[in-house]
Design a protein around this motif. Structure first.
Motif, PDB file in Angstrom:
ATOM      1  N   ARG A   1      -7.057  28.287  -8.077  1.00  0.00           N
ATOM      2  CA  ARG A   1      -6.028  27.359  -8.551  1.00  0.00           C
ATOM      3  C   ARG A   1      -5.595  27.733  -9.959  1.00  0.00           C
ATOM      4  N   SER A   2      -4.350  27.447 -10.263  1.00  0.00           N
ATOM      5  CA  SER A   2      -3.803  27.744 -11.574  1.00  0.00           C
ATOM      6  C   SER A   2      -4.521  26.935 -12.655  1.00  0.00           C
ATOM      7  N   THR A   3      -4.607  27.520 -13.840  1.00  0.00           N
ATOM      8  CA  THR A   3      -5.177  26.777 -14.971  1.00  0.00           C
ATOM      9  C   THR A   3      -4.280  25.605 -15.366  1.00  0.00           C
ATOM     10  N   MET A   4      -3.035  25.614 -14.870  1.00  0.00           N
ATOM     11  CA  MET A   4      -2.094  24.518 -15.146  1.00  0.00           C
ATOM     12  C   MET A   4      -2.172  23.419 -14.087  1.00  0.00           C
ATOM     13  N   CYS A   5      -3.032  23.588 -13.091  1.00  0.00           N
ATOM     14  CA  CYS A   5      -3.131  22.631 -11.992  1.00  0.00           C
ATOM     15  C   CYS A   5      -3.551  21.263 -12.521  1.00  0.00           C
ATOM     16  N   GLN A   6      -2.879  20.227 -12.057  1.00  0.00           N
ATOM     17  CA  GLN A   6      -3.139  18.862 -12.512  1.00  0.00           C
ATOM     18  C   GLN A   6      -3.930  18.030 -11.508  1.00  0.00           C
TER      19      GLN A   6
ATOM     20  N   ASP B   1     -14.455  30.355 -10.839  1.00  0.00           N
ATOM     21  CA  ASP B   1     -13.935  30.843 -12.114  1.00  0.00           C
ATOM     22  C   ASP B   1     -12.586  31.507 -11.849  1.00  0.00           C
ATOM     23  N   ARG B   2     -11.535  31.021 -12.496  1.00  0.00           N
ATOM     24  CA  ARG B   2     -10.201  31.566 -12.285  1.00  0.00           C
ATOM     25  C   ARG B   2     -10.147  33.068 -12.549  1.00  0.00           C
TER      26      ARG B   2
ATOM     27  N   SER C   1      -2.581  32.549  -4.593  1.00  0.00           N
ATOM     28  CA  SER C   1      -3.852  33.152  -5.010  1.00  0.00           C
ATOM     29  C   SER C   1      -4.608  33.691  -3.807  1.00  0.00           C
TER      30      SER C   1
ATOM     31  N   THR D   1     -11.850  26.271  -7.436  1.00  0.00           N
ATOM     32  CA  THR D   1     -11.477  26.515  -8.836  1.00  0.00           C
ATOM     33  C   THR D   1     -10.934  27.923  -9.034  1.00  0.00           C
ATOM     34  N   THR D   2     -11.547  28.908  -8.402  1.00  0.00           N
ATOM     35  CA  THR D   2     -11.117  30.303  -8.542  1.00  0.00           C
ATOM     36  C   THR D   2      -9.672  30.494  -8.117  1.00  0.00           C
TER      37      THR D   2
END
Length: 257
Positions: free
Chosen positions: A158-163, A229-230, A203, A155-156
């Motif tokens: 990956r983009s918050t836009m990741c689908q 956490d991103r 990232s 999770t840390t």
């Protein structure tokens, strides 16, 4: 309809990414336009991965279905002729069976990221590598990279836009290679997994660059990973140095090309 696999090389700088977009240049759009010069009503092509704007490829793979029986050599030559205005080339072509799919048949993807440390600006590699001015500690970056190998919740990273449905992935390789470079040093990050999350490689590299610069320790990489956490991620590096290097299949369709 015969199905063909295409191995595609491209410079990502002129494009908005692989995926066709309205009113924006894309690699998919360029290849489909070239196919449209050969046959009418060619179905949309499918790729092994959707690279972002500015990301390059040495070995992207796409599948297309055509009406005519082309020899792979003639199809390659014809497509490259029509792709001349674009920074895209078909480097291999193979006739495959109907069950082969560039994305769903893939068992691994390999990315390469080029990071160059030198004071002078890049000239020949401008846009094709990420330049930083400070010296980096390759051993520290590898120690940090080792903390990421294996099956984890990423999770840390990956983009918050990741689908993607799940942030859990298995990272098989994250290796740092050091090479001499005029006036500095080149660091190549070799990254391999079955599949990746959006912005995962960038990232990783942005975070590991902080380790190499001494701002982070390998333990900080572990802490960031475990935070899930991103906000705990290091800086996301630019796309300039990222290449989709290779796509692996149970049987390489290009082994005889």
């Amino acid at each position: 309809m015969p199905r063909y696999a295409l191995k595609i090389e491209y410079d990502g700088r002129p494009f908005s990414g692989w995926q066709r977009q309205k009113d924006q240049p894309s690699v998919q759009g360029a290849v489909e336009a070239a196919l449209g010069k050969l046959e009418a009503d060619v179905p949309s092509i499918a790729a092994a991965g959707r690279t972002d704007a500015g990301v390059h490829a040495l070995g992207q793979v796409a599948t297309c279905d055509l009406q005519k029986d082309w020899t792979p050599f003639r199809l390659t030559e014809a497509l490259n002729y029509h792709l001349k205005p674009d920074r895209v080339a078909i480097v291999a072509c193979a006739l495959v069976d109907d069950g082969f799919h560039a994305r769903f048949s893939a068992i691994e993807r390999q990315y390469l990221f080029r990071l160059i440390s030198r004071r002078a600006p890049l000239v020949h590699d401008r846009g094709n590598a990420w330049r930083v001015v400070q010296a980096l500690d390759a051993d520290a970056m590898q120690a940090g990279a080792d903390r990421l190998i294996g099956r984890h919740d990423f999770t840390t990273f990956r983009s918050t836009m990741c689908q993607a449905d799940s942030p859990v992935k298995t990272l098989d390789e994250l290796r740092v290679e050091t090479l001499p470079y005029p006036g500095g040093t080149e660091y190549r990050f070799h990254v391999r997994a079955r599949s990746f999350l959006h912005n995962q490689v960038r990232s990783f590299v942005g975070t590991l660059e902080r380790v190499g610069a001494g701002s982070w320790s390998p333990d900080d990489v572990t802490a960031a990973l475990e935070a899930r956490d991103r906000a705990a991620c290091g800086p996301v590096c630019p796309p300039d140095g990222l290449y989709l290097a290779r796509v692996g299949y149970p049987v390489d369709p290009f082994s005889n090309t």
